[in-house]
Scaffold this motif. Structure first.
Motif, mmCIF file in Angstrom:
data_model
loop_
_atom_site.group_PDB
_atom_site.id
_atom_site.type_symbol
_atom_site.label_atom_id
_atom_site.label_comp_id
_atom_site.label_asym_id
_atom_site.label_seq_id
_atom_site.Cartn_x
_atom_site.Cartn_y
_atom_site.Cartn_z
ATOM 1 N N GLN A 12 1.049 -1.034 0.087
ATOM 2 C CA GLN A 12 -0.325 0.157 -0.522
ATOM 3 C C GLN A 12 0.707 1.232 0.081
ATOM 4 O OE1 GLN A 12 -3.921 0.022 2.563
ATOM 5 N NE2 GLN A 12 -2.905 -2.029 3.085
ATOM 6 N N LEU A 13 0.485 2.366 -0.739
ATOM 7 C CA LEU A 13 1.317 3.464 -1.315
ATOM 8 C C LEU A 13 0.922 4.560 0.374
ATOM 9 C CD1 LEU A 13 2.407 3.526 -4.847
ATOM 10 C CD2 LEU A 13 3.069 2.274 -3.306
ATOM 11 N N LEU A 14 1.845 5.131 0.079
ATOM 12 C CA LEU A 14 2.142 6.216 1.015
ATOM 13 C C LEU A 14 2.102 8.045 1.117
ATOM 14 C CD1 LEU A 14 3.238 4.403 4.430
ATOM 15 C CD2 LEU A 14 0.751 4.340 3.415
ATOM 16 N N ASN A 15 3.105 7.740 0.492
ATOM 17 C CA ASN A 15 3.311 9.595 0.191
ATOM 18 C C ASN A 15 3.816 9.088 -1.025
ATOM 19 O OD1 ASN A 15 3.346 9.824 2.769
ATOM 20 N ND2 ASN A 15 5.081 8.849 3.717
ATOM 21 N N GLU A 16 4.663 10.473 -1.646
ATOM 22 C CA GLU A 16 4.747 9.648 -3.326
ATOM 23 C C GLU A 16 5.814 11.488 -3.112
ATOM 24 O OE1 GLU A 16 2.806 11.488 -6.781
ATOM 25 O OE2 GLU A 16 0.711 10.476 -5.430
ATOM 26 N N ALA A 17 6.892 11.542 -3.783
ATOM 27 C CA ALA A 17 7.487 12.868 -3.754
ATOM 28 C C ALA A 17 7.493 13.479 -5.082
ATOM 29 C CB ALA A 17 9.063 13.491 -3.037
ATOM 30 N N SER A 18 8.293 14.561 -5.782
ATOM 31 C CA SER A 18 8.709 14.612 -6.995
ATOM 32 C C SER A 18 9.757 15.881 -7.020
ATOM 33 C CB SER A 18 8.180 14.099 -8.428
ATOM 34 O OG SER A 18 9.059 14.456 -9.005
ATOM 35 N N GLY A 19 10.365 16.406 -7.559
ATOM 36 C CA GLY A 19 10.443 17.998 -8.344
ATOM 37 C C GLY A 19 11.730 18.512 -9.274
ATOM 38 N N PHE A 20 11.575 19.103 -9.771
ATOM 39 C CA PHE A 20 12.216 19.807 -11.337
ATOM 40 C C PHE A 20 13.555 20.662 -10.788
ATOM 41 C CE2 PHE A 20 7.734 18.532 -11.724
ATOM 42 C CZ PHE A 20 7.608 17.323 -12.591
ATOM 43 N N SER A 21 14.551 20.906 -10.815
ATOM 44 C CA SER A 21 15.537 22.007 -10.755
ATOM 45 C C SER A 21 16.527 22.291 -12.710
ATOM 46 C CB SER A 21 16.318 21.691 -10.321
ATOM 47 O OG SER A 21 17.452 22.274 -9.519
ATOM 48 N N VAL A 22 16.554 23.309 -12.861
ATOM 49 C CA VAL A 22 17.393 23.071 -13.869
ATOM 50 C C VAL A 22 18.938 22.138 -13.574
ATOM 51 C CG1 VAL A 22 18.549 25.405 -12.414
ATOM 52 C CG2 VAL A 22 18.085 24.832 -15.029
ATOM 53 N N ASP A 23 19.121 22.041 -12.456
ATOM 54 C CA ASP A 23 20.948 21.674 -12.275
ATOM 55 C C ASP A 23 20.053 20.196 -12.049
ATOM 56 O OD1 ASP A 23 22.007 23.503 -11.715
ATOM 57 O OD2 ASP A 23 21.538 23.567 -9.314
ATOM 58 N N ASP A 24 18.978 19.341 -12.419
ATOM 59 C CA ASP A 24 18.685 17.692 -12.332
ATOM 60 C C ASP A 24 18.762 17.515 -14.008
ATOM 61 O OD1 ASP A 24 18.632 17.783 -9.393
ATOM 62 O OD2 ASP A 24 16.157 17.857 -9.387
ATOM 63 N N VAL A 25 19.570 16.534 -14.379
ATOM 64 C CA VAL A 25 19.929 16.405 -15.072
ATOM 65 C C VAL A 25 18.320 14.632 -15.837
ATOM 66 C CG1 VAL A 25 20.701 14.349 -17.601
ATOM 67 C CG2 VAL A 25 21.692 16.332 -15.435
ATOM 68 N N ILE A 26 17.809 14.442 -14.594
ATOM 69 C CA ILE A 26 17.270 13.365 -14.346
ATOM 70 C C ILE A 26 16.083 13.443 -13.753
ATOM 71 C CG2 ILE A 26 16.840 10.797 -13.758
ATOM 72 C CD1 ILE A 26 19.099 10.499 -14.867
ATOM 73 N N THR A 27 14.838 13.525 -13.815
ATOM 74 C CA THR A 27 13.411 13.781 -12.887
ATOM 75 C C THR A 27 12.652 12.885 -12.420
ATOM 76 O OG1 THR A 27 12.824 15.855 -14.192
ATOM 77 C CG2 THR A 27 11.460 14.630 -12.182
ATOM 78 N N ALA A 28 12.925 12.690 -10.968
ATOM 79 C CA ALA A 28 12.747 10.969 -10.727
ATOM 80 C C ALA A 28 11.523 11.013 -9.996
ATOM 81 C CB ALA A 28 13.940 10.575 -9.710
ATOM 82 N N LYS A 29 10.828 10.016 -9.791
ATOM 83 C CA LYS A 29 9.716 10.226 -9.032
ATOM 84 C C LYS A 29 9.746 8.950 -7.795
ATOM 85 C CE LYS A 29 4.810 11.067 -8.627
ATOM 86 N NZ LYS A 29 2.824 11.443 -9.758
ATOM 87 N N ALA A 30 9.423 9.380 -6.347
ATOM 88 C CA ALA A 30 9.309 7.958 -5.179
ATOM 89 C C ALA A 30 7.774 8.347 -4.281
ATOM 90 C CB ALA A 30 10.388 8.516 -4.382
ATOM 91 N N TYR A 31 7.683 6.676 -3.993
ATOM 92 C CA TYR A 31 6.351 6.733 -3.340
ATOM 93 C C TYR A 31 7.155 5.705 -1.984
ATOM 94 C CZ TYR A 31 4.387 7.518 -7.604
ATOM 95 O OH TYR A 31 3.921 7.722 -9.164
ATOM 96 N N THR A 32 7.166 5.955 -1.059
ATOM 97 C CA THR A 32 6.598 4.943 0.217
ATOM 98 C C THR A 32 5.757 4.000 0.199
ATOM 99 O OG1 THR A 32 6.379 6.714 1.727
ATOM 100 C CG2 THR A 32 8.268 6.841 1.446
ATOM 101 N N PHE A 33 6.470 3.207 0.607
ATOM 102 C CA PHE A 33 4.981 2.065 1.175
ATOM 103 C C PHE A 33 5.709 1.253 2.489
ATOM 104 C CE2 PHE A 33 8.286 -0.389 -0.946
ATOM 105 C CZ PHE A 33 8.141 -1.505 -0.725
ATOM 106 N N VAL A 34 3.720 0.525 2.734
ATOM 107 C CA VAL A 34 4.130 -0.493 3.736
ATOM 108 C C VAL A 34 3.626 -1.874 2.394
ATOM 109 C CG1 VAL A 34 3.837 0.436 5.706
ATOM 110 C CG2 VAL A 34 1.270 -0.015 4.021
ATOM 111 N N ALA A 35 3.977 -2.883 3.729
ATOM 112 C CA ALA A 35 3.465 -4.270 2.936
ATOM 113 C C ALA A 35 3.131 -5.147 4.186
ATOM 114 C CB ALA A 35 4.631 -4.708 1.897
#
Length: 250
Positions: free
Chosen positions: A197-220
């Protein structure tokens, strides 16, 4: 060197890198997955008795499994979009029950979500709220839905809800993740995480970031550790010189 000794050495180096691993979410492989981590924690409490400052014993309690998922962000939300797709043999995405005024799109029973209209400025029609938006509009729309479009016996709260496709990751129903590992030598292994089950999600954008990522936290709910699977190594041969005048065949 005999053939048996050679096989013993080749079996010793059975390992897997991230390039050898894919993860499937309820039967759907998501290629954007960049990292998956998990941890298992269990409560351990000391037991004391009168007459001694030292613990007499330790009692083990509840266990928790949690972790994180990291996806590379391209031009879509990889997890949500992939879970929306339908594949033959794969479980269908479980839709969520929600109030019609809180969702967009079309529900399973044909109810049109009104969230976009309310957020974009659907004006209240009541005399005391003619210039207001938001909660007054939400109240009026819910009341209208309750009575329906036709004059019937009265208020029916079943008209207020419908089943919609999840819009946020935390709305996804619990799902399983299977991690499959296979290297060039034909060796395979795998592990499973159940009831994520997913709890949180986070992402962001920056001129210094070559790669943009998205992260989730979960419990199982449960974890099955890595287990080796049958090797798919195909037969083949190659000659290598061991010593002068001797050779062996792989």
């Amino acid at each position: 060197m005999t053939m048996n000794n050679l096989e013993g050495y080749t079996r010793t180096f059975t390992s897997f890198s991230g390039a050898d691993i894919v993860a499937s979410f309820n039967g759907r492989v998501i290629g954007e997955l960049q990292a998956l981590s998990y941890s298992v924690a269990r409560e351990v409490a000391p037991v004391y008795t009168m007459g001694s400052p030292d613990a007499r014993s330790f009692s083990r309690g509840k266990r928790g499994i949690s972790g994180s998922l990291v996806f590379v962000q391209f031009d879509r939300d990889a997890l949500i979009e992939e879970m929306h797709k339908e594949y033959k043999g794969a479980p269908e995405i479980q839709k969520i029950q929600q109030y019609v005024t809180n969702m967009s799109g079309v529900g399973s029973r044909g109810s049109f979500g009104l969230e976009d209209q309310i957020l974009s400025g659907l004006k209240s029609t009541s005399s005391n709220g003619a210039n207001t938006y938001g909660i007054n509009t939400w109240d009026e729309q819910m009341t209208k839905l309750g009575y329906g479009s036709t004059a019937n016996s009265g208020f029916d709260d079943s008209n207020l809800v419908d089943f919609y496709t999840p819009e946020y990751a935390d709305q996804l129903m619990p799902f399983n993740v299977t991690i499959s590992m296979a290297n060039e030598f034909g060796q395979r292994a795998g592990m499973e995480l159940y009831g994520i089950q997913l709890l949180n999600e986070a992402s962001g954008f920056s001129v210094d970031d070559v790669i943009t990522a998205k992260a989730y936290t979960f419990v199982a709910r449960k974890l099955k550790g890595i287990q080796a699977k049958d090797s798919l190594k195909q037969s083949g041969s190659a000659s290598a010189k061991v010593s002068s005048g001797q050779s062996f065949t792989l």
